[in-house]
Design an enzyme around this catalytic site. Structure first.
Site, short mmCIF file in Angstrom:
data_model
loop_
_atom_site.label_atom_id
_atom_site.label_comp_id
_atom_site.label_asym_id
_atom_site.label_seq_id
_atom_site.Cartn_x
_atom_site.Cartn_y
_atom_site.Cartn_z
N LYS A 289 0.84 -1.19 0.00
CA LYS A 289 0.00 0.00 0.00
C LYS A 289 0.88 1.25 0.00
O LYS A 289 1.80 1.36 0.81
CB LYS A 289 -0.92 -0.01 1.23
CG LYS A 289 -2.10 0.94 1.13
CD LYS A 289 -3.11 0.69 2.24
CE LYS A 289 -4.32 1.60 2.08
NZ LYS A 289 -5.32 1.38 3.15
N GLU A 375 -19.54 -5.78 10.02
CA GLU A 375 -20.52 -5.01 10.79
C GLU A 375 -21.57 -5.88 11.44
O GLU A 375 -22.01 -5.62 12.57
CB GLU A 375 -21.18 -3.97 9.87
CG GLU A 375 -20.25 -2.86 9.40
CD GLU A 375 -19.47 -3.22 8.15
OE1 GLU A 375 -18.71 -2.37 7.65
OE2 GLU A 375 -19.61 -4.38 7.65
N ARG A 403 -25.43 -2.24 7.20
CA ARG A 403 -25.02 -3.62 6.93
C ARG A 403 -25.31 -4.54 8.12
O ARG A 403 -25.33 -5.76 7.96
CB ARG A 403 -23.53 -3.66 6.60
CG ARG A 403 -23.11 -2.63 5.58
CD ARG A 403 -21.73 -2.88 5.03
NE ARG A 403 -21.79 -3.80 3.90
CZ ARG A 403 -20.73 -4.33 3.32
NH1 ARG A 403 -19.52 -4.07 3.79
NH2 ARG A 403 -20.85 -5.14 2.29
#
Length: 626
Positions: A289, A375, A403
């Site tokens: 990243k 979630e 969610r």
């Protein structure tokens, strides 16, 4: 900035005209262009830098847009956008009427699936592959998913389904050991062990290729043997996992990898081979990243997303002292409340920084739980904690609470468990657009039995209502917007307010404005010009029924203001109450119409939605006149 090779690429068909040996140079130019572009517009940064070579290789091998590339979340989709005809519009990224920060079907035929939330790519790509097969088409489908998104249950539901089907599907696991924060849980550890296991094969190749050279170098063979021993020792630590087949092979996928995600020429070779294979395939790609930009490589959390670089004139202006954000107010309250009550535990679904939990984790590591991008699990986990006497606080964005809705209803509310939800980013959020807008929570929460819903009007009220809701033995929600309010300074104590009671902020006549949450501030500005009464309702559920009935008796007109969808929101609750008491008064609902909101500057969006102070005044004036 000179990008002569990139300048020749307007569409993937142009890319496929290049020689494979030209692709590393193209990747370098694309990386340079991206650095300059995002510095001017702001946006997701480190994840895009890490996906440049992968984006190039995919469009080079696959016949897009006939073949389907489904990007999970979309944080890494900027290189894809640049390569698919949108390079000259990158300066409009995340601005009103400009490019969306995520793939968007209405924006380009190359955006096969609109995203913004994680872990949807495998299911969507599987659906596309099945549809093509049923229609007799030979198009290929590819899901590109990060290791963070792979921790969510939905991804495994799709893997479970796809692995048992006779379908040609490629899942690319882009493994950079990050989501927004470093990953947590057993799966990232498993993936890391899988990389270590592959080191054994690499070591064998190195020995075969270099043995003759090592024999001729004094002492070199002894050093190499020590290195080999160390690598084997590291690899053996995960043997309890490695003795079984690969996790993904157990799901019915043929596993390939790990592969260097920044070696674009090798990626092309691997993808070409995989495109010709039948059945479910999984390619494990290792990337970094922020690759190519040292600051982002060293701190990918900080550089996950950046704001635009200020111009020279902007930089010269003295900066006003920043006001604490609602997120910071919550973070400090959480620490104070935890010191006062050792039952408090904090839960986040992979949003430590965004939800203001960094300091809490440092102070109370044993009471801090990052459950990853999950979630649904976060909500049920909280319910389990509450069953045994803990006081869980779930820090979650409004858009992500959607969610966990079934769990919110079934596991928390129906059992009337004291779980508190600190719902951040409620209302219009700006550049991230409709996938991240928190404009539905009042509507979907208000219909659930046992729920208490509070909407603070400023920072001081936020702390008051957090303390109030935490003290209740019931499911509670405190929803607050992104950024700062009017700068009100919260008290340092844990004072509470009466449940379900609003407060009059300004006394006027004829017109009463019942304002909820962030709309109190603009409502007060409008009231000064109209000589209207303003009630800060504080609670959406339970409503302050006596106050509403009093305002209805004493005023000719009622206006309900909220930063939420009009359907089923706080204004609807007021209308239901008036109907229940057979009160017929003109009522204006100033809320978000039944539309999909756009991305752009929040102030501009609120103005266009009729919820800025000026737009609200105009809307009320025209309504009163008619």
């Amino acid at each position: 900035m000179s990008t002569p090779l990139l300048d020749t690429i307007n569409l993937p068909s142009d890319l496929r005209c290049l020689e494979k040996t030209q692709l590393p140079r193209l990747a370098g130019e694309l990386r340079a262009f991206l650095l300059e572009s995002v510095s001017k517009t702001g946006g997701h940064f480190a994840s895009n830098l890490g996906a440049i070579e992968l984006s190039i290789a995919l469009h080079y091998v696959y016949n897009t847009p006939n073949d389907h590339l489904v990007w999970d979340v979309g944080h890494q989709s900027y290189p894809h956008k640049i390569l698919t005809g949108r390079r000259h519009r990158m300066h409009t990224m995340r601005q009103y009427s400009g490019l969306a920060g995520f793939p968007k079907r209405s924006e380009s035929e190359y955006d096969d699936f609109g995203v913004g939330h994680s872990s949807t790519s495998i299911g969507a790509a599987l659906g596309m592959a099945v549809a093509d097969k049923l229609a007799g088409r030979s198009n290929r489908s590819v899901a590109i998913i990060g290791d963070g998104a792979m921790t969510a249950g939905q991804a495994f539901e799709a893997l479970n389904n796809a692995g048992d089907m006779d379908i040609d599907l490629l899942v690319i696991l882009n493994d950079n050991e990050m989501s927004i924060s470093p990953n947590v849980g057993a799966l990232p550890k498993y993936l890391a062990s899988n990389v270590v296991r592959d080191m054994r094969g690499v070591l064998s190749t190195i020995k075969n290729q270099t043995g003759k050279v090592l024999d001729k170098l004094p002492g070199a063979l002894e050093i190499a043997q020590k290195v080999e021993h160390k690598i084997k020792a590291i690899a053996s630590e995960g043997d309890h996992i490695k003795q079984s087949l690969s996790l993904f092979e157990n799901f019915g996928f043929e596993y390939t990898g790990p592969v260097d995600g920044h070696n674009v020429e090798h990626l092309v070779d691997v993808l070409r081979e995989l495109r010709s294979k039948k059945g479910p395939q999984l390619l494990h790609v290792i990337t970094k990243k922020g690759n190519g930009y040292k600051l982002a490589e060293r701190d990918p959390v900080k550089y996950h997303a950046i704001g635009k670089t200020p111009t020279a004139s902007e930089a010269d202006k003295p900066a006003a002292p920043p006001k604490p954000t609602y997120t910071q107010i919550f973070g400090q309250w959480l620490i104070d409340q935890a010191e006062a009550d050792n039952r408090l535990v904090a839960i986040t679904p992979a949003m430590r920084e965004g939800s203001g939990l960094v300091e809490f984790e440092q102070r109370f590591p044993e009471r801090y739980f990052d459950v990853g991008i999950a979630e649904q699990h976060a909500v049920t986990f909280a319910a389990g904690l509450a069953c045994q006497g803990a006081k869980p606080v779930v820090a979650i964005y409004s858009t992500f609470l959607q969610r966990g809705y079934d769990q919110l209803v079934h596991d928390v509310a129906l059992q009337n468990l004291p779980v508190m939800f600190a719902v951040d980013r409620a209302g219009i959020v700006g550049a991230d657009g409709p996938t991240h807008a928190g404009v539905y929570d009042l509507s979907f929460l208000r219909c659930i039995p046992n729920m208490v819903i509070a909407a603070p009007s400023d920072e001081a009220e936020c702390r008051l209502l957090l303390s109030t809701c935490y003290a209740l033995d019931a499911p509670t929600v405190v929803r607050y917007p992104r950024g700062s309010g009017n700068g009100a300074v919260p008290a340092a104590n844990l004072e509470t307010v009466p449940l379900g009671k609003g407060i009059i902020r300004r006394q006027g006549n004829k017109t009463a404005i019942l304002a909820f949450g962030s709309m109190v501030r603009p409502s007060l500005g409008v009231a000064e010009k109209l000589n209207a009464t303003v009630a800060d309702m504080r609670f959406v559920k339970p409503l302050d029924e006596p106050l509403i009935l009093q305002l209805a008796r004493e005023h000719d007109y009622l206006v309900c203001t909220e930063e939420n969808a009009e359907q089923g929101g706080a204004g609807s609750a007021v209308l239901e109450l008036l109907a229940k008491h057979k009160i017929c008064k003109p009522v204006l609902l100033a809320a978000i119409e039944d539309i999909v909101t756009e991305h752009g500057d929040p102030a501009l969006l609120l103005d266009q939605l009729g919820l800025s102070e000026a737009a609200l005044e105009k809307q009320i004036q025209e309504w009163l006149a008619n």
